[in-house]
Scaffold this motif. Sequence first.
Motif, mmCIF file in Angstrom:
data_model
loop_
_atom_site.group_PDB
_atom_site.id
_atom_site.type_symbol
_atom_site.label_atom_id
_atom_site.label_comp_id
_atom_site.label_asym_id
_atom_site.label_seq_id
_atom_site.Cartn_x
_atom_site.Cartn_y
_atom_site.Cartn_z
ATOM 1 N N VAL A 106 9.573 -5.189 -2.169
ATOM 2 C CA VAL A 106 8.241 -5.807 -2.190
ATOM 3 C C VAL A 106 8.250 -7.009 -3.143
ATOM 4 N N ALA A 107 8.958 -6.875 -4.289
ATOM 5 C CA ALA A 107 9.029 -7.996 -5.244
ATOM 6 C C ALA A 107 9.692 -9.207 -4.573
ATOM 7 N N ILE A 125 0.851 -1.198 0.000
ATOM 8 C CA ILE A 125 0.000 0.000 0.000
ATOM 9 C C ILE A 125 0.893 1.256 0.000
ATOM 10 N N GLY A 126 1.951 1.209 0.800
ATOM 11 C CA GLY A 126 2.906 2.335 0.837
ATOM 12 C C GLY A 126 3.482 2.579 -0.550
ATOM 13 N N LEU A 127 3.848 1.492 -1.230
ATOM 14 C CA LEU A 127 4.433 1.606 -2.577
ATOM 15 C C LEU A 127 3.417 2.221 -3.548
ATOM 16 N N PHE A 128 2.169 1.745 -3.472
ATOM 17 C CA PHE A 128 1.107 2.246 -4.352
ATOM 18 C C PHE A 128 0.973 3.774 -4.204
ATOM 19 N N HIS A 129 0.962 4.238 -2.964
ATOM 20 C CA HIS A 129 0.815 5.687 -2.732
ATOM 21 C C HIS A 129 2.077 6.441 -3.128
ATOM 22 N N ALA A 130 3.260 5.830 -2.853
ATOM 23 C CA ALA A 130 4.527 6.503 -3.194
ATOM 24 C C ALA A 130 4.631 6.690 -4.710
ATOM 25 N N LEU A 131 4.176 5.680 -5.479
ATOM 26 C CA LEU A 131 4.257 5.791 -6.941
ATOM 27 C C LEU A 131 3.330 6.888 -7.470
ATOM 28 N N ASN A 171 11.635 4.771 -4.523
ATOM 29 C CA ASN A 171 10.552 3.937 -5.055
ATOM 30 C C ASN A 171 11.093 2.637 -5.653
ATOM 31 N N LEU A 172 12.252 2.765 -6.343
ATOM 32 C CA LEU A 172 12.851 1.576 -6.960
ATOM 33 C C LEU A 172 13.242 0.565 -5.875
ATOM 34 N N GLY A 193 16.930 -3.974 1.662
ATOM 35 C CA GLY A 193 16.194 -2.910 0.964
ATOM 36 C C GLY A 193 15.378 -2.086 1.951
ATOM 37 N N PHE A 194 14.632 -2.774 2.824
ATOM 38 C CA PHE A 194 13.777 -2.053 3.786
ATOM 39 C C PHE A 194 14.623 -1.278 4.806
ATOM 40 N N TYR A 195 15.771 -1.867 5.202
ATOM 41 C CA TYR A 195 16.653 -1.154 6.133
ATOM 42 C C TYR A 195 17.178 0.132 5.492
ATOM 43 N N THR A 196 17.647 -0.007 4.250
ATOM 44 C CA THR A 196 18.208 1.161 3.546
ATOM 45 C C THR A 196 17.123 2.216 3.379
ATOM 46 N N TYR A 197 15.907 1.768 3.081
ATOM 47 C CA TYR A 197 14.783 2.696 2.896
ATOM 48 C C TYR A 197 14.536 3.465 4.197
ATOM 49 N N LYS A 198 14.537 2.710 5.304
ATOM 50 C CA LYS A 198 14.222 3.344 6.588
ATOM 51 C C LYS A 198 15.291 4.377 6.985
#
Length: 347
Positions: A138-139, A44-50, A131-132, A114-119
Amino acid sequence: MNPASLIPLAEPLPIPWAWFDILLIVTFAAHILFMNALLGSAAIGLFHALRGKHGIAHDAGQKLPPLLALTINLGVAPLLFLQVNYGHFDYVSSVLMGGWWLAVIPALLVSYYGFYTYKFGFDAMSAGKRNLLYLISVAGLLYVGFMLTNNTTLMLIPEAWTQYFDNASGFLNWGDPTLFPRFLHFMVGALAIGGLFIALLGEVRENDEYIDTGMKWFTHATLLNLVIGVWFLISLPREIMLGFMGNSLPATLTLMASLVSAAIMLMAGFNKRPKQTAVWAVLTVFFMACTRHWVRTLFLEPWYRMETTPVTHQYGSFYLFLGFLIAGSILVAYMLKLYFKSRQRRA
Ligand code: HEM
């Protein structure tokens, strides 16, 4: 070739099998609840971020590394209980999947980092890069979930195992009509619980926008999942489907309990009551996990009946396990209490 000759002999169990089935269902339900909060809120976060709105992605993103760690930890418990009771099916399907199955570990590592780097790198990265990174993470989770559905369906159909002799490098369960409805049922369920997680976050932060958005995802995804659930039911072999329509009393009763619970959960969802919805969601996932257990039992019936497993009645290790479980739970509850107390003080 008779596929039954490919099923290894079952090892004797120290205590009756029902204990392991109960522990399997309970820990599996816990695993799925955390997986849903993780994958659903991330998607859902990705959907809104895009669409250029980074609020939910940022706030859910703060929770993703611990949620992923908890999902993995709570996955270990059902994995162990699954191997105890159904190892002679599950080990075989894991081996037959070969590289597809082994790639679950690198996929998890990619998502985790990926999630750690994002945070921790949120402010330092451009929106495009963020976003990438989110998309790749997520993939990775989707890959892991799809492999788990492949494994848990392939283990149920020894007649499909003979494909190994044509393709010894590992294969997926593409020929199984239950594969996609079952996978989608889990993924759309994840979107619903992910939405609920965002609504609960909104309730804690007194953010009405999060409550509205989260509950909208919850109700829409749950309605869609009712349709996918029917697709899943009719994709089952006829005699198994009929088991859920009266031919097997426990299977029919757990399905009915799941549906009643889901209906009450949905009503609480439409009334925008995140906490009440969460209680019914936990119950619904538990009943669905019981229903899924009967799917497995009915599929395996022609090949193996749990009641025939030899039992040695050696209860020592079971009592030790129960002792550690109780002591461990008390310690975890105490740790959580200290954590929330210190957070309150800091606030
Ligand atoms: C973090 C990413 C993960 C996702 C998205 C995920 C998702 C899923 C899904 C969708 C299922 C249900 C499959 C089906 O019945 O069709 C499942 C089952 C299961 N998962 Fe996870 N999982 C993850 C990680 C793990 C890990 C790391 C473990 C083990 C350490 C694990 C252990 C299990 C087990 C044992 C089952 C099957 C239990 C049973 O058949 O009763 N999962 N998972």
